[in-house]
Design a protein around this motif. Structure first.
Motif, PDB file in Angstrom:
ATOM      1  N   LYS A 160       0.821  -1.205   0.000  1.00 45.64           N
ATOM      2  CA  LYS A 160       0.000   0.000   0.000  1.00 45.64           C
ATOM      3  C   LYS A 160       0.861   1.263   0.000  1.00 45.64           C
ATOM      4  N   ILE A 250     -12.298   5.369   8.080  1.00 52.67           N
ATOM      5  CA  ILE A 250     -11.740   4.576   6.988  1.00 52.67           C
ATOM      6  C   ILE A 250     -12.284   5.033   5.636  1.00 52.67           C
ATOM      7  N   GLN A 253     -10.315   7.698   3.456  1.00 58.71           N
ATOM      8  CA  GLN A 253      -9.055   7.348   2.806  1.00 58.71           C
ATOM      9  C   GLN A 253      -9.279   6.953   1.350  1.00 58.71           C
ATOM     10  N   GLN A 257      -4.314   3.645   0.147  1.00 59.67           N
ATOM     11  CA  GLN A 257      -3.887   3.818   1.537  1.00 59.67           C
ATOM     12  C   GLN A 257      -4.256   2.628   2.414  1.00 59.67           C
ATOM     13  N   LEU A 258      -5.044   1.701   1.885  1.00 62.31           N
ATOM     14  CA  LEU A 258      -5.509   0.557   2.668  1.00 62.31           C
ATOM     15  C   LEU A 258      -4.746  -0.711   2.312  1.00 62.31           C
ATOM     16  N   SER A 259      -4.287  -1.437   3.311  1.00 60.66           N
ATOM     17  CA  SER A 259      -3.680  -2.746   3.095  1.00 60.66           C
ATOM     18  C   SER A 259      -4.782  -3.770   2.834  1.00 60.66           C
ATOM     19  N   GLU A 262      -6.859  -4.164   5.854  1.00 58.84           N
ATOM     20  CA  GLU A 262      -7.769  -3.038   6.063  1.00 58.84           C
ATOM     21  C   GLU A 262      -8.958  -3.098   5.106  1.00 58.84           C
ATOM     22  N   PHE A 263      -8.757  -3.650   3.917  1.00 60.66           N
ATOM     23  CA  PHE A 263      -9.893  -3.861   3.019  1.00 60.66           C
ATOM     24  C   PHE A 263     -10.829  -4.936   3.582  1.00 60.66           C
ATOM     25  N   GLU A 265     -11.216  -5.442   6.791  1.00 60.40           N
ATOM     26  CA  GLU A 265     -11.897  -4.711   7.869  1.00 60.40           C
ATOM     27  C   GLU A 265     -13.033  -3.857   7.307  1.00 60.40           C
ATOM     28  N   LEU A 266     -12.774  -3.189   6.174  1.00 60.69           N
ATOM     29  CA  LEU A 266     -13.793  -2.380   5.526  1.00 60.69           C
ATOM     30  C   LEU A 266     -14.979  -3.240   5.093  1.00 60.69           C
TER      31      LEU A 266
END
Length: 279
Positions: A160, A250, A253, A257-259, A262-263, A265-266
């Motif tokens: 990222k 989130i 962003q 910017q998201l790993s 994190e995707f 998590e989204l």
């Protein structure tokens, strides 16, 4: 009885490196450097599985090194002329040459349910599609390595924060550990491509199932990067998410910017609303 292959004339049975004509519409660039071929064959561990599938072997410069490994080698090739060449020059491949389109072929017809590795010098024009098929078959493919256009190989392995980071990066890293290994110059191919090539290795993660809805995860990643300059609040606007969810930090962003985590998590944040919306 040895199988005879059509399309292979007697004048081509002398291992002449020009025996098979590279075809532009198939994206063929034949590797001619034996040392690089041997290095690519060494990128797989050959552990945890006993079978290996090579995509697009051409005249077998990589195949000959795979045949020296402790693995059952199969090759899949769409070019009739290459199939004929392999059949005449690599007797160890008898019964293991599949004249098929990798993207369309049911691989269970080759290996059943057994795990297998995938390797090759991949045609640039279908390399991304090859990766997506590997991801779809990940439960049976613990290892994957091979040569791509350098920019594509780097994109797959990118982290990222980079402009090269994108859909392929996120989706691949969800299921595999990715590693860019080395760069290959155009001069070692016949005909030489106009760009450098890059060799990578993917090793499947120990836990390669997602804790979120997989189809929704793919959908969110693709939607986000289709408008990568926008914040997620705007690029995912068509999902009609509630305002209180879209106020989450989130969503402020941009996708790069998201790993991968994190995707995920989204996706978990969106999932209750997306499922409700589909009912």
């Amino acid at each position: 009885m040895k199988k005879r292959y059509r399309g292979y004339s007697s004048r081509k049975q002398n291992n002449d490196p020009n025996s098979v004509r590279a075809k532009k519409h198939l994206g063929q660039h034949f590797l001619t450097d034996e040392n690089i071929a041997a290095k690519i064959a060494d990128t797989l561990s050959y552990e945890g599985y006993s079978k290996t599938l090579e995509i697009g072997p051409g005249m077998g410069v990589l195949t000959k090194y795979l045949l020296k490994k402790d693995t059952e080698v199969h090759v899949i090739e769409i070019d009739t002329e290459s199939v004929a060449y392999l059949g005449e020059n690599y007797p160890d491949l008898e019964g293991a040459i599949h004249e098929q389109d990798f993207l369309k072929y049911d691989l269970s017809k080759i290996f059943g349910e057994a795990p297998f590795a995938v390797i090759g010098n991949f045609p640039y024009n279908i390399s991304t599609q090859i990766v997506f098929k590997v991801l779809a078959q990940r439960d049976r493919i613990p290892e994957f390595s091979g040569m791509f256009q350098k920019e594509v190989a780097q994109r797959i392995c990118e982290n990222k924060g980079s402009k090269a980071y994108g859909i392929l990066s996120v989706l691949t890293k969800a299921f595999y550990e990715t590693e860019y290994l080395f760069t290959v110059p155009p001069s070692v191919f016949n005909p030489p491509p106009k760009v450098d090539s890059g060799v990578l290795r993917l090793k499947r993660k120990e836990n390669y199932s997602l804790p979120c809805d997989e189809a929704l995860f793919f959908r969110i990643v693709k939607m986000a990067f289709q408008q990568r300059r926008k914040t997620l609040r705007n690029s995912l606007k068509s999902m009609n998410l509630p305002d209180n969810l879209r106020e989450d930090a989130i969503f402020g962003q941009r996708p790069e910017q998201l790993s991968t985590d994190e995707f995920i998590e989204l996706t978990l944040k969106i999932q209750p609303y997306a499922i409700s919306d589909q009912q």
